[in-house]
Design a protein around this motif. Sequence first.
Motif, short mmCIF file in Angstrom:
data_model
loop_
_atom_site.label_atom_id
_atom_site.label_comp_id
_atom_site.label_asym_id
_atom_site.label_seq_id
_atom_site.Cartn_x
_atom_site.Cartn_y
_atom_site.Cartn_z
N GLY A 33 0.82 -1.21 0.00
CA GLY A 33 0.00 0.00 0.00
C GLY A 33 0.85 1.25 0.00
O GLY A 33 0.46 2.29 -0.58
N ALA A 34 2.03 1.19 0.62
CA ALA A 34 2.93 2.36 0.66
C ALA A 34 3.42 2.70 -0.75
O ALA A 34 3.66 3.88 -1.06
N LEU A 35 3.58 1.69 -1.60
CA LEU A 35 3.97 1.94 -2.98
C LEU A 35 2.89 2.75 -3.70
O LEU A 35 3.19 3.75 -4.37
N TYR A 36 1.64 2.33 -3.53
CA TYR A 36 0.53 3.05 -4.16
C TYR A 36 0.37 4.45 -3.58
O TYR A 36 0.07 5.41 -4.30
N ARG A 37 0.56 4.57 -2.27
CA ARG A 37 0.46 5.88 -1.63
C ARG A 37 1.53 6.83 -2.17
O ARG A 37 1.29 8.03 -2.33
N THR A 38 2.72 6.30 -2.44
CA THR A 38 3.79 7.14 -2.94
C THR A 38 3.48 7.62 -4.36
O THR A 38 3.76 8.77 -4.72
N VAL A 82 9.37 10.18 2.17
CA VAL A 82 7.98 10.67 2.26
C VAL A 82 7.14 9.72 3.11
O VAL A 82 5.91 9.72 3.01
N SER A 83 7.78 8.93 3.95
CA SER A 83 7.10 7.90 4.73
C SER A 83 5.94 8.45 5.56
O SER A 83 4.91 7.79 5.72
N ASP A 84 6.11 9.63 6.12
CA ASP A 84 5.05 10.24 6.93
C ASP A 84 4.00 10.93 6.06
O ASP A 84 2.80 10.84 6.34
N ARG A 85 4.43 11.58 5.01
CA ARG A 85 3.53 12.37 4.17
C ARG A 85 2.50 11.52 3.44
O ARG A 85 1.41 12.00 3.10
N ILE A 86 2.82 10.25 3.18
CA ILE A 86 1.89 9.41 2.42
C ILE A 86 0.76 8.85 3.30
O ILE A 86 -0.11 8.13 2.79
N ARG A 87 0.74 9.20 4.59
CA ARG A 87 -0.26 8.62 5.50
C ARG A 87 -1.44 9.55 5.77
O ARG A 87 -2.28 9.24 6.62
N SER A 88 -1.54 10.67 5.09
CA SER A 88 -2.65 11.60 5.34
C SER A 88 -3.95 11.05 4.76
O SER A 88 -3.95 10.19 3.87
N SER A 89 -5.08 11.57 5.25
CA SER A 89 -6.40 11.13 4.76
C SER A 89 -6.56 11.48 3.28
O SER A 89 -7.16 10.72 2.51
N GLN A 93 -7.42 8.73 0.25
CA GLN A 93 -8.52 8.77 -0.70
C GLN A 93 -8.01 8.75 -2.15
O GLN A 93 -8.57 8.07 -3.01
N LEU A 94 -6.93 9.49 -2.41
CA LEU A 94 -6.37 9.53 -3.75
C LEU A 94 -5.79 8.17 -4.13
O LEU A 94 -5.91 7.72 -5.27
N THR A 95 -5.19 7.50 -3.15
CA THR A 95 -4.63 6.16 -3.38
C THR A 95 -5.73 5.20 -3.82
O THR A 95 -5.54 4.39 -4.74
N LEU A 157 -5.87 9.23 14.33
CA LEU A 157 -5.98 10.63 13.96
C LEU A 157 -5.91 11.54 15.19
O LEU A 157 -5.30 12.61 15.15
N LEU A 158 -6.55 11.10 16.27
CA LEU A 158 -6.51 11.88 17.51
C LEU A 158 -5.07 12.00 18.01
O LEU A 158 -4.64 13.07 18.46
N GLU A 159 -4.33 10.91 17.92
CA GLU A 159 -2.94 10.91 18.38
C GLU A 159 -2.06 11.82 17.53
O GLU A 159 -1.09 12.39 18.02
N SER A 160 -2.43 11.97 16.26
CA SER A 160 -1.66 12.85 15.37
C SER A 160 -2.24 14.26 15.32
O SER A 160 -1.83 15.08 14.51
N LYS A 161 -3.26 14.50 16.19
CA LYS A 161 -3.90 15.82 16.31
C LYS A 161 -4.62 16.25 15.03
O LYS A 161 -4.74 17.43 14.73
N THR A 162 -5.08 15.26 14.25
CA THR A 162 -5.90 15.54 13.08
C THR A 162 -7.36 15.60 13.51
O THR A 162 -7.86 14.68 14.16
N ILE A 163 -8.03 16.70 13.19
CA ILE A 163 -9.40 16.91 13.67
C ILE A 163 -10.42 16.36 12.68
O ILE A 163 -10.60 16.89 11.57
N LYS A 164 -11.07 15.28 13.08
CA LYS A 164 -12.16 14.70 12.30
C LYS A 164 -13.10 14.02 13.27
O LYS A 164 -12.68 13.55 14.33
N THR A 165 -14.38 13.93 12.89
CA THR A 165 -15.33 13.21 13.74
C THR A 165 -15.28 11.73 13.41
O THR A 165 -14.84 11.32 12.32
#
Length: 220
Positions: A33-38, A82-89, A93-95, A157-165
Amino acid sequence: MKSIAIDGPAGAGKSTIARLVAERLNFIYVDSGALYRTVALAVKQKGILVVPVQLQQIFSEIQIEMCYIDGLQHMFLDGVDVSDRIRSSEISQLTSQIAQLKVVREYLFSCQQKMAQEHDVVMDGRDIGTEILPNANVKIFLTATAQERAQRRYKQLLESKTIKTLEEVLQEVKQRDENDYNRAVSPLRQAEDAILVDTSDMTLEESVDFILDVISKKLA
């Protein structure tokens, strides 16, 4: 070389469990999945449309590498970690969109198979047991309820301080399931010879131990 294929829907814990299983077996862990995310991140950075012609063009312009640093997998895009950057929501979705396209899957297919030919691997994804490693020694289909998978993602997401319900996260999980199960190319499905493992009521350690027991029996 021995290969363990772990497939399943988003949020089932494939990456974490596969990594821990690989560590216990002393195998290489391949997070497909990390390959596709990249690739998705490259698409976002270049601002191109998600269409086969434009995607084919960027494949000759980008360089994707999977490296292991201190035992952990890192993804590099054009020499940048880009190991961290590919983990965003957004990238998730784009992946899900680009993974439906044959041109993308063909681009990454040989890379995944090459790793399994050169190393003992635990590889996770959506079509590892059905398409990438159809002759894998052990195939696992890892799943959990949508609600449980959303709850796990929400906690991350809460642990990474990303705000979503929680409801927003649940809808994202359901949308990814819809995309993955119904895509025209290599849809998510359980291989006929895969063992179904539902981790809804299991702790992480229980899940790892259960799968290691399955692998031990299959390889015996």
